[in-house]
Design a protein around this motif. Structure first.
Motif, PDB file in Angstrom:
ATOM      1  N   TRP A 141      -8.283  10.723   8.523  1.00  0.00           N
ATOM      2  CA  TRP A 141      -8.526   9.524   9.385  1.00  0.00           C
ATOM      3  C   TRP A 141      -7.060   9.657  10.437  1.00  0.00           C
ATOM      4  CZ3 TRP A 141     -10.145   4.143   7.881  1.00  0.00           C
ATOM      5  CH2 TRP A 141     -10.405   3.288   8.897  1.00  0.00           C
TER       6      TRP A 141
ATOM      7  N   LYS B  44      -3.673   6.341   6.161  1.00  0.00           N
ATOM      8  CA  LYS B  44      -3.024   6.214   5.071  1.00  0.00           C
ATOM      9  C   LYS B  44      -1.743   6.266   5.096  1.00  0.00           C
ATOM     10  CE  LYS B  44      -6.353   6.075   2.086  1.00  0.00           C
ATOM     11  NZ  LYS B  44      -6.550   5.201   0.690  1.00  0.00           N
TER      12      LYS B  44
ATOM     13  N   PRO C 278      -2.237   1.192   8.254  1.00  0.00           N
ATOM     14  CA  PRO C 278      -2.384   2.332   8.986  1.00  0.00           C
ATOM     15  C   PRO C 278      -1.295   2.411  10.194  1.00  0.00           C
ATOM     16  CG  PRO C 278      -4.106   0.888   9.323  1.00  0.00           C
ATOM     17  CD  PRO C 278      -3.485   0.589   8.236  1.00  0.00           C
TER      18      PRO C 278
ATOM     19  N   THR D 280      -0.336   2.518  13.766  1.00  0.00           N
ATOM     20  CA  THR D 280      -1.214   2.261  14.824  1.00  0.00           C
ATOM     21  C   THR D 280      -0.620   2.701  15.967  1.00  0.00           C
ATOM     22  OG1 THR D 280      -0.101   0.142  14.690  1.00  0.00           O
ATOM     23  CG2 THR D 280      -2.393   0.350  13.854  1.00  0.00           C
TER      24      THR D 280
ATOM     25  N   GLY E 222       0.037  -1.393  11.249  1.00  0.00           N
ATOM     26  CA  GLY E 222      -0.642  -2.614  11.537  1.00  0.00           C
ATOM     27  C   GLY E 222      -0.296  -4.030  10.817  1.00  0.00           C
ATOM     28  N   LYS E 223       0.627  -3.913  10.056  1.00  0.00           N
ATOM     29  CA  LYS E 223       1.329  -5.083   9.407  1.00  0.00           C
ATOM     30  C   LYS E 223       2.641  -5.346   9.946  1.00  0.00           C
ATOM     31  CE  LYS E 223      -0.861  -5.264   4.837  1.00  0.00           C
ATOM     32  NZ  LYS E 223      -0.935  -5.127   3.493  1.00  0.00           N
ATOM     33  N   GLY E 224       2.791  -4.602  10.911  1.00  0.00           N
ATOM     34  CA  GLY E 224       4.142  -4.908  11.686  1.00  0.00           C
ATOM     35  C   GLY E 224       5.601  -4.213  11.358  1.00  0.00           C
ATOM     36  N   SER E 225       5.427  -3.174  10.564  1.00  0.00           N
ATOM     37  CA  SER E 225       6.592  -2.677  10.269  1.00  0.00           C
ATOM     38  C   SER E 225       6.833  -1.693  11.153  1.00  0.00           C
ATOM     39  CB  SER E 225       6.529  -2.170   8.660  1.00  0.00           C
ATOM     40  OG  SER E 225       5.419  -1.451   8.444  1.00  0.00           O
TER      41      SER E 225
ATOM     42  N   GLY F 178       3.924  -9.133  14.310  1.00  0.00           N
ATOM     43  CA  GLY F 178       2.732  -8.728  14.141  1.00  0.00           C
ATOM     44  C   GLY F 178       2.326  -7.147  14.411  1.00  0.00           C
ATOM     45  N   GLY F 179       1.085  -6.616  14.171  1.00  0.00           N
ATOM     46  CA  GLY F 179       0.785  -5.324  14.296  1.00  0.00           C
ATOM     47  C   GLY F 179       1.460  -4.645  15.582  1.00  0.00           C
ATOM     48  N   VAL F 180       2.059  -3.493  15.636  1.00  0.00           N
ATOM     49  CA  VAL F 180       2.508  -2.733  16.652  1.00  0.00           C
ATOM     50  C   VAL F 180       1.499  -1.898  17.339  1.00  0.00           C
ATOM     51  CG1 VAL F 180       4.383  -1.142  17.283  1.00  0.00           C
ATOM     52  CG2 VAL F 180       4.417  -2.643  15.401  1.00  0.00           C
ATOM     53  N   THR F 181       1.231  -2.242  18.601  1.00  0.00           N
ATOM     54  CA  THR F 181       0.287  -1.516  19.382  1.00  0.00           C
ATOM     55  C   THR F 181       0.593  -0.313  20.116  1.00  0.00           C
ATOM     56  OG1 THR F 181       0.453  -3.312  21.292  1.00  0.00           O
ATOM     57  CG2 THR F 181      -1.470  -3.344  19.543  1.00  0.00           C
TER      58      THR F 181
ATOM     59  N   GLY G 106      -6.523  -3.407   8.437  1.00  0.00           N
ATOM     60  CA  GLY G 106      -6.674  -4.409   9.597  1.00  0.00           C
ATOM     61  C   GLY G 106      -5.239  -4.416  10.226  1.00  0.00           C
ATOM     62  N   MET G 107      -5.664  -5.317  11.353  1.00  0.00           N
ATOM     63  CA  MET G 107      -4.461  -5.348  12.466  1.00  0.00           C
ATOM     64  C   MET G 107      -3.978  -6.725  12.094  1.00  0.00           C
ATOM     65  SD  MET G 107      -3.085  -3.312  14.697  1.00  0.00           S
ATOM     66  CE  MET G 107      -2.169  -3.441  16.139  1.00  0.00           C
ATOM     67  N   TYR G 108      -2.921  -7.014  11.926  1.00  0.00           N
ATOM     68  CA  TYR G 108      -2.311  -8.300  11.346  1.00  0.00           C
ATOM     69  C   TYR G 108      -1.702  -8.853  12.817  1.00  0.00           C
ATOM     70  CZ  TYR G 108      -3.349  -7.979   6.791  1.00  0.00           C
ATOM     71  OH  TYR G 108      -4.205  -7.849   5.359  1.00  0.00           O
ATOM     72  N   GLU G 109      -2.149 -10.182  13.292  1.00  0.00           N
ATOM     73  CA  GLU G 109      -1.766 -10.703  14.259  1.00  0.00           C
ATOM     74  C   GLU G 109      -0.243 -11.503  14.066  1.00  0.00           C
ATOM     75  OE1 GLU G 109      -4.657 -12.961  16.195  1.00  0.00           O
ATOM     76  OE2 GLU G 109      -3.326 -14.192  17.324  1.00  0.00           O
TER      77      GLU G 109
ATOM     78  N   LYS H  99       6.785 -12.745   6.260  1.00  0.00           N
ATOM     79  CA  LYS H  99       7.684 -11.792   5.911  1.00  0.00           C
ATOM     80  C   LYS H  99       8.976 -12.507   5.019  1.00  0.00           C
ATOM     81  CE  LYS H  99       6.612  -8.064   9.123  1.00  0.00           C
ATOM     82  NZ  LYS H  99       6.915  -7.381  10.262  1.00  0.00           N
TER      83      LYS H  99
END
Lengths: 425, 321
Positions: free
Chosen positions: A214, A233, A259, A261, A278-281, A301-304, B280-283, B287
């Motif tokens: 993936w 992963k 993941p 992102t 995706g969890k913002g780290s 938030g999640g990094v794009t 999922g993508m977290y908004e 923390k």
């Protein structure tokens, strides 16, 4: 026949509605050009930001409310950074010219069957666009009487569930693709039927189970044909197509639980990559150490998207928490330099090379970094293509002073040591 | 004797005595000062200096740049494009599926049953060991608009997952102090009228999304005859749930009767799309140590604490006027 006719009329209607949906230019915003950062938003706006004043403007105006306007991807046309191409969710592409202050739709054929727009890249007159159902289109675009004409050049079928696509600026004919259960492939545009490289899955894990394929993000390595990938992963892998090995040359398993992102290779660096999840780290990974070197704090938030500045040692990230953050990768405290709130979720970013850190240094209250330090760093960064010769001369002069000082002190120490030895003897 | 020398006295009894005396004197001085101030105020009349505002956690709050200004066109556009907009455009009617974690204990079961009474058009289903990711497509095919999962620990409900269907978002809450109707004193009996909803203090951008998600659970048109009101009150990021019936005693007075249950929610994460904690993508995600400020709040705006009941009364009065 009847079915095909109805289809035809359907597409015509679609095109008519698209013409109604065309974005218009916000002239006021262009007065503040050039901006430090350009951002593409979920609401469909293209925004220009100034980091120093923390202000932003919408470059376009939209008439009706529709989710199809969501900007999925953006790219510069060339190194002079005067033209931006944006790809919308429904597949339409627009050309924003910053110098001419206009927006022109790029006539490229697309349909709903191709899925969601994933990525856009451009090189000279070539536009490469990728869709989630695995279709990658390369079009040659020419300007004729302020209208754009496009011609399909190559159509690549890269397999289902496509997540990422990238184009190599150093070898302009090669592009890469990857996705869910769709391994990394490198294609040659001149021979689009078969990929020139396709990755092999890594060995089974210690329970002898297959590791799922993936690829969520992939990018060509700086000025080479190597490829760096991030997976769902949270593996970070380096592939080298020049070797016969189809498995990754370097495989790093980070401790992140979500993941990857966003991914960006640090320019002019010694094998450093910044990855966001995706969890913002947000982590800095060293490929030689094969581990995470640094964590950056402040993203909620999640990094794009992550973009490095081509010259200065800074990077900006966009996030679903509606902020843009600017970081210095080398600051020991690892906190953000500055952030801008943009009102809507941000999908993609462009970092202008005209930006200089002296604007943001004012915002640097917490860190110990002084302006001198930063200037020193900029001066010492190699491959400084954008500076004039005079500038480089000055830089070398300033460097010389520092080095002689150090040498002086070190040579003094050496002299002292010698004297001591002589005395002892 | 000043407080500086006090700790130096080594005899504990003596020290305590001195301390007591010191406190007494301090108190006396305070009272005198207050008297003096009041006299001054009386004497000066209108020209008296303004009263000092006491410092509270709320009014010392660190300003948040994401505070929502409803007249901002861009935010209006953002809200018109979000997943809850079909409800606010009155295109969908809420239909809620309530379920629990596996093998719920008694309290969680009865809590779910009470939730079903509070939320009209909601259904409690036994979990049967099913994965949430398998439940969600089934719920979508049966036209459910929201999914509530109550999690428990040691028989006590301690978590809530609220997933808006069909396209998300998903919010995860910590659930605290759940009190059933049985545990409350002097509660009234619930009726089946559609309740009014009172979403209060959800003012930052994150707060607005959560407020919209919570108001999505209830039907559009409340039945005012039932005089039922459901309150979600946000204070310092804690969301208090209360359920009341109001009664107008006369033009001035309103009476409130609690109908129960009670609980407190605290947001853990907000995720784009339906429940997918793995990919999922977290908004927004909670923390630890993300900021060491006690005065920093993610969801709400400052307000003075005056007791929930009082505030609900006030709100009702404002609405009625």
């Amino acid at each position: 026949m009847a079915a095909s006719v109805s289809n035809m009329s359907g597409t015509e209607e679609n095109q008519a509605s698209r013409i109604m949906d065309l974005p218009t230019i916000n002239r006021q915003a262009f007065q503040h050009c050039p901006y430090d950062i350009y951002a593409g938003c979920v609401t469909g706006y293209v925004k220009g930001c100034h980091m120093s004043s923390k202000s932003h403007q919408n470059l376009n105006e939209l008439n009706n409310v529709s989710a199809n306007h969501e900007i999925k991807s953006m790219c510069w046309n060339d190194f002079d950074e005067s033209v931006i191409f944006t790809g919308q969710r429904d597949g339409s592409i627009f050309r924003y010219s910053i110098t001419n202050e206009d927006v022109v739709p790029v006539p490229i054929e697309f349909s709903g069957e191709m899925g969601i727009f994933r990525n856009i890249k451009s090189h000279d007159d070539l536009i490469i666009s990728a869709f989630s159902k695995g279709i990658v289109k390369c079009n040659r675009v020419t300007m004729e009487n302020s209208n754009l004409e496009s011609q399909l050049y190559v159509d690549i079928d890269a397999g289902t569930d496509l997540y990422c696509m990238d184009h190599n600026r150093h070898f302009p004919s090669s592009i890469l693709t990857g996705g869910k259960e769709n391994p990394l492939k490198i294609w040659d545009i001149s021979a689009p039927k078969e990929p020139i490289f396709s990755a092999k899955n890594v060995k089974n894990d210690w329970l002898n189970l297959t590791v799922p394929v993936w690829v969520t993000k992939a990018e060509f390595y700086f000025q080479s044909d190597k490829v760096i990938t991030g997976t769902a992963k949270a593996h970070i892998r380096l592939y080298d197509p020049s070797t016969p090995q189809r498995r990754p040359v370097i495989d790093i398993e980070s401790k992140e639980t979500s993941p990857i992102t966003a991914l960006s290779v640090r320019p002019n660096s010694n094998f450093q990559v910044v990855a966001g999840t995706g969890k913002g780290s947000l982590v800095l990974v060293d490929l030689r150490k094969k581990s995470v070197v640094r964590n950056y704090k402040g993203v909620k938030g999640g990094v794009t998207d992550i973009k490095f500045h081509p010259v200065h040692p800074y990077f900006v990230t966009s996030s679903v928490d509606r902020h843009i953050y600017c970081f210095d990768p080398d600051v020991p405290k690892q906190a953000k330099c500055s952030s801008v709130y943009l009102y809507s979720q941000i999908n993609c970013l462009l970092f202008s090379s005209l930006w200089s850190p002296s604007d943001t240094v004012k915002l640097y209250d917490k860190s110990d970094v002084t302006t001198e330090n930063i200037l020193d760093k900029n001066a010492s960064s190699p491959h400084n293509e954008f500076d004039d010769e005079e500038d480089t001369d000055e830089v070398w002069k300033s460097l010389d002073v520092v080095q002689t000082k150090r040498k002086h002190s070190s040579s003094n120490e050496a002299l002292h040591k010698l004297k001591r030895k002589k005395k002892k003897s | 004797m000043s407080d500086f020398t006090m700790p130096k006295i080594k005899n504990k009894q003596k020290r305590a005595e001195v301390y007591k005396q010191f406190k007494k004197e301090k108190r006396k001085a305070q009272i005198e000062e207050r008297k003096k101030r009041k006299q001054e105020e009386k004497a000066m009349g209108d020209k008296a200096p303004p009263k000092k505002v006491p410092k509270t956690i709320e009014n010392m709050r660190v300003p948040d740049e994401t505070m929502v200004d409803p007249s901002n066109k861009e935010i209006q556009r953002d809200l018109a494009l979000d997943e809850m907009s079909p409800y606010f455009n009155q295109e969908t009617t809420p239909k809620i599926l309530i379920t629990t974690s596996d093998r719920p204990k008694k309290k969680t079961n009865s809590f779910c049953k009470e939730l079903r009474k509070v939320i009209p058009n909601s259904f409690v289903k036994y979990r049967r060991g099913l994965d949430l990711k398998k439940i969600i497509p089934q719920a979508i095919s049966r036209d459910f608009t929201d999914l509530i999962v109550i999690n428990e620990d040691a028989g006590e409900p301690n978590g809530m997952v609220l997933c808006h269907l069909p396209n998300g978002p998903t919010a995860e809450f910590k659930l605290m102090n759940a009190k059933l109707v049985k545990e409350l004193k002097r509660v009234g009996e619930m009726t089946e009228h559609y309740p009014e909803i009172n979403i209060h203090n959800f003012n930052t951008r994150l707060g607005v999304t959560i407020g919209r998600m919570l108001s999505c659970l209830f039907p559009h048109r409340p039945n005012y005859r039932g005089r039922r009101v459901v309150t979600f009150h946000n204070q310092r990021d804690y969301i208090f749930f209360r359920h009341h019936r109001y009664e107008f005693k006369n033009a001035e007075r309103v009476a409130l009767q609690e109908l129960g249950p009670r609980f407190i929610l605290r947001l853990r994460s907000l995720q784009k799309g339906t429940f997918d904690s793995k990919y999922g993508m977290y908004e927004w995600i909670h923390k630890v140590n993300s900021h060491n400020l006690k005065r920093y709040f993610e969801e709400h705006s400052p307000c003075f604490f005056m007791g929930l009941e009082m505030e609900i009364l006030l709100l009702i009065r404002i609405e009625c006027n």
